[in-house]
Design an enzyme around this catalytic site. Structure first.
Site, PDB file in Angstrom:
ATOM      1  N   HIS A   1      50.743  42.626  29.044  1.00  0.00           N
ATOM      2  CA  HIS A   1      49.956  42.439  28.131  1.00  0.00           C
ATOM      3  C   HIS A   1      50.898  41.594  27.005  1.00  0.00           C
ATOM      4  O   HIS A   1      51.751  42.054  26.560  1.00  0.00           O
ATOM      5  CB  HIS A   1      49.280  43.837  27.354  1.00  0.00           C
ATOM      6  CG  HIS A   1      48.421  43.622  26.419  1.00  0.00           C
ATOM      7  ND1 HIS A   1      47.172  43.316  26.620  1.00  0.00           N
ATOM      8  CD2 HIS A   1      48.457  43.695  25.049  1.00  0.00           C
ATOM      9  CE1 HIS A   1      46.438  43.074  25.306  1.00  0.00           C
ATOM     10  NE2 HIS A   1      47.504  43.307  24.357  1.00  0.00           N
TER      11      HIS A   1
ATOM     12  N   LEU B   1      42.537  51.383  28.366  1.00  0.00           N
ATOM     13  CA  LEU B   1      43.029  50.180  28.292  1.00  0.00           C
ATOM     14  C   LEU B   1      44.060  49.904  27.529  1.00  0.00           C
ATOM     15  O   LEU B   1      44.436  50.350  26.391  1.00  0.00           O
ATOM     16  CB  LEU B   1      41.828  49.420  27.463  1.00  0.00           C
ATOM     17  CG  LEU B   1      41.861  47.815  27.495  1.00  0.00           C
ATOM     18  CD1 LEU B   1      41.515  46.964  28.945  1.00  0.00           C
ATOM     19  CD2 LEU B   1      40.989  47.190  26.666  1.00  0.00           C
ATOM     20  N   ASP B   2      44.980  49.033  28.097  1.00  0.00           N
ATOM     21  CA  ASP B   2      46.447  48.749  27.571  1.00  0.00           C
ATOM     22  C   ASP B   2      47.080  50.038  26.840  1.00  0.00           C
ATOM     23  O   ASP B   2      47.866  49.634  26.197  1.00  0.00           O
ATOM     24  CB  ASP B   2      46.041  47.674  26.561  1.00  0.00           C
ATOM     25  CG  ASP B   2      45.381  46.405  26.951  1.00  0.00           C
ATOM     26  OD1 ASP B   2      45.684  45.969  28.233  1.00  0.00           O
ATOM     27  OD2 ASP B   2      44.751  45.560  26.283  1.00  0.00           O
TER      28      ASP B   2
ATOM     29  N   ASN C   1      50.555  46.082  34.917  1.00  0.00           N
ATOM     30  CA  ASN C   1      50.028  44.898  34.088  1.00  0.00           C
ATOM     31  C   ASN C   1      51.252  44.450  33.020  1.00  0.00           C
ATOM     32  O   ASN C   1      51.715  44.973  32.338  1.00  0.00           O
ATOM     33  CB  ASN C   1      48.693  45.411  33.100  1.00  0.00           C
ATOM     34  CG  ASN C   1      48.033  44.100  32.552  1.00  0.00           C
ATOM     35  OD1 ASN C   1      47.776  43.278  33.031  1.00  0.00           O
ATOM     36  ND2 ASN C   1      47.606  44.899  31.226  1.00  0.00           N
TER      37      ASN C   1
ATOM     38  N   ARG D   1      39.881  41.053  34.095  1.00  0.00           N
ATOM     39  CA  ARG D   1      38.712  41.836  34.529  1.00  0.00           C
ATOM     40  C   ARG D   1      39.084  43.389  33.941  1.00  0.00           C
ATOM     41  O   ARG D   1      40.122  43.646  34.280  1.00  0.00           O
ATOM     42  CB  ARG D   1      38.566  42.004  35.662  1.00  0.00           C
ATOM     43  CG  ARG D   1      37.922  40.664  36.292  1.00  0.00           C
ATOM     44  CD  ARG D   1      36.592  40.056  35.951  1.00  0.00           C
ATOM     45  NE  ARG D   1      35.496  40.987  36.135  1.00  0.00           N
ATOM     46  CZ  ARG D   1      34.379  40.670  35.491  1.00  0.00           C
ATOM     47  NH1 ARG D   1      34.221  39.738  34.465  1.00  0.00           N
ATOM     48  NH2 ARG D   1      33.177  41.425  35.679  1.00  0.00           N
TER      49      ARG D   1
ATOM     50  N   GLY E   1      47.993  31.462  36.184  1.00  0.00           N
ATOM     51  CA  GLY E   1      48.952  32.004  37.035  1.00  0.00           C
ATOM     52  C   GLY E   1      50.413  31.835  36.856  1.00  0.00           C
ATOM     53  O   GLY E   1      51.195  32.100  37.697  1.00  0.00           O
TER      54      GLY E   1
ATOM     55  N   ARG F   1      30.148  46.504  38.324  1.00  0.00           N
ATOM     56  CA  ARG F   1      31.748  46.640  38.382  1.00  0.00           C
ATOM     57  C   ARG F   1      32.298  47.285  39.544  1.00  0.00           C
ATOM     58  O   ARG F   1      33.253  46.988  40.189  1.00  0.00           O
ATOM     59  CB  ARG F   1      32.206  47.204  36.919  1.00  0.00           C
ATOM     60  CG  ARG F   1      32.187  46.518  35.923  1.00  0.00           C
ATOM     61  CD  ARG F   1      32.992  47.055  34.942  1.00  0.00           C
ATOM     62  NE  ARG F   1      32.863  46.256  33.386  1.00  0.00           N
ATOM     63  CZ  ARG F   1      33.543  45.078  33.170  1.00  0.00           C
ATOM     64  NH1 ARG F   1      34.178  44.636  33.701  1.00  0.00           N
ATOM     65  NH2 ARG F   1      32.925  44.577  31.797  1.00  0.00           N
TER      66      ARG F   1
HETATM   67  C1  GAR Z   1      49.479  36.050  29.958  1.00  0.00           C
HETATM   68  O1  GAR Z   1      49.733  35.946  28.511  1.00  0.00           O
HETATM   69  C2  GAR Z   1      49.286  37.496  30.134  1.00  0.00           C
HETATM   70  O2  GAR Z   1      50.052  38.365  29.261  1.00  0.00           O
HETATM   71  C3  GAR Z   1      47.803  37.611  29.318  1.00  0.00           C
HETATM   72  O3  GAR Z   1      47.009  36.519  30.144  1.00  0.00           O
HETATM   73  C4  GAR Z   1      48.208  35.264  30.069  1.00  0.00           C
HETATM   74  C5  GAR Z   1      47.991  34.935  31.553  1.00  0.00           C
HETATM   75  O4  GAR Z   1      48.760  33.867  31.883  1.00  0.00           O
HETATM   76  N1  GAR Z   1      47.088  38.869  29.846  1.00  0.00           N
HETATM   77  C6  GAR Z   1      46.111  39.469  29.081  1.00  0.00           C
HETATM   78  O5  GAR Z   1      45.906  39.044  28.093  1.00  0.00           O
HETATM   79  C7  GAR Z   1      45.628  40.760  29.754  1.00  0.00           C
HETATM   80  N2  GAR Z   1      44.891  41.669  28.882  1.00  0.00           N
HETATM   81  P1  GAR Z   1      49.068  33.283  33.236  1.00  0.00           P
HETATM   82  O6  GAR Z   1      47.917  33.254  34.106  1.00  0.00           O
HETATM   83  O7  GAR Z   1      49.651  31.900  33.127  1.00  0.00           O
HETATM   84  O8  GAR Z   1      50.131  34.485  33.702  1.00  0.00           O
END
Ligand code: GAR
Length: 194
Positions: free
Chosen positions: A114, A149-150, A112, A96, A13, A70
């Protein structure tokens, strides 16, 4: 007008914490009527929930493993989110895949981050893939979420160098610091200049 943000996390987080801290430091509530109303997770063990609670933010965990489909999980998640009447739902390391129905329900108010320079490297293992491809730069992308996705419209990007000898972990840490810089202003921008 009050504008609520609901943030969804699965783990550490740190992006959520960056948004919460920036909102406090810049007084988003007083200046813009914008507040982080809740932090929700699909994992009770997500460390970020503890930080959110320590900041007096409402939290809730909805365990995806308790749902057979889901659709059922997404319906429970949407019900929890909608209790806060969010102007924006922020995915921050929420790992998810969301159903088309969920995405459609939040059309135009779902964002989001990425960890790649989209459209390069959607999906997982983005840092190793960027290293293996010989990229000289990498980064992160804030994008609107659509059914693909993305692949939704890009809101903001941040770039970092890929350095000689980089491991995926070293590159991920450099990209994550950049994520913390770009996500909070992108979130505020979507709320005050929609
Ligand atoms: C971050 O690097 C985010 O970009 C990535 O997960 C990490 C979460 O870190 N998200 C993805 O890969 C989504 N497909 P955090 O929980 O410390 O914010």
């Amino acid at each position: 007008m009050k504008k609520n943000i609901v943030i969804l996390i699965s783990g550490g987080g740190s992006n959520m914490a960056a948004i919460v801290r920036t909102a406090q430091q810049q007084d988003w509530e007083g200046r813009h009527g914008v507040r982080v109303a809740a932090v929700l997770s699909n994992r009770e063990s997500a460390q970020g929930l503890e930080f959110a609670r320590s900041q007096g933010i409402a939290t809730q965990a909805i365990d995806h493993r308790a749902h057979a489909t889901r659709e059922s999980f997404d319906a429970a998640l949407a019900a929890a989110i909608d209790a806060y009447e969010p102007a924006l739902v922020v995915l921050a390391g929420f790992m998810r895949i969301l159903t088309e129905g969920f995405v459609a329900h939040y059309a135009g108010r779902l964002v989001n981050i990425h960890p790649s320079l989209l459209p390069a490297f959607p999906g997982l293992h983005t840092h190793q893939r960027a290293i293996d491809a010989g990229c000289k730069v990498a980064g992160a992308t804030v994008h609107q979420v659509t059914a693909d996705l993305d692949a939704g419209p890009i809101v903001a990007q941040g770039v970092v160098p890929v350095l000689p000898g980089d491991t995926a972990e070293a590159l991920a840490a450099r990209v994550l610091a950049q994520e913390h810089a770009i996500y909070p202003p992108a979130v505020l921008g979507l709320l005050i200049n929609p």
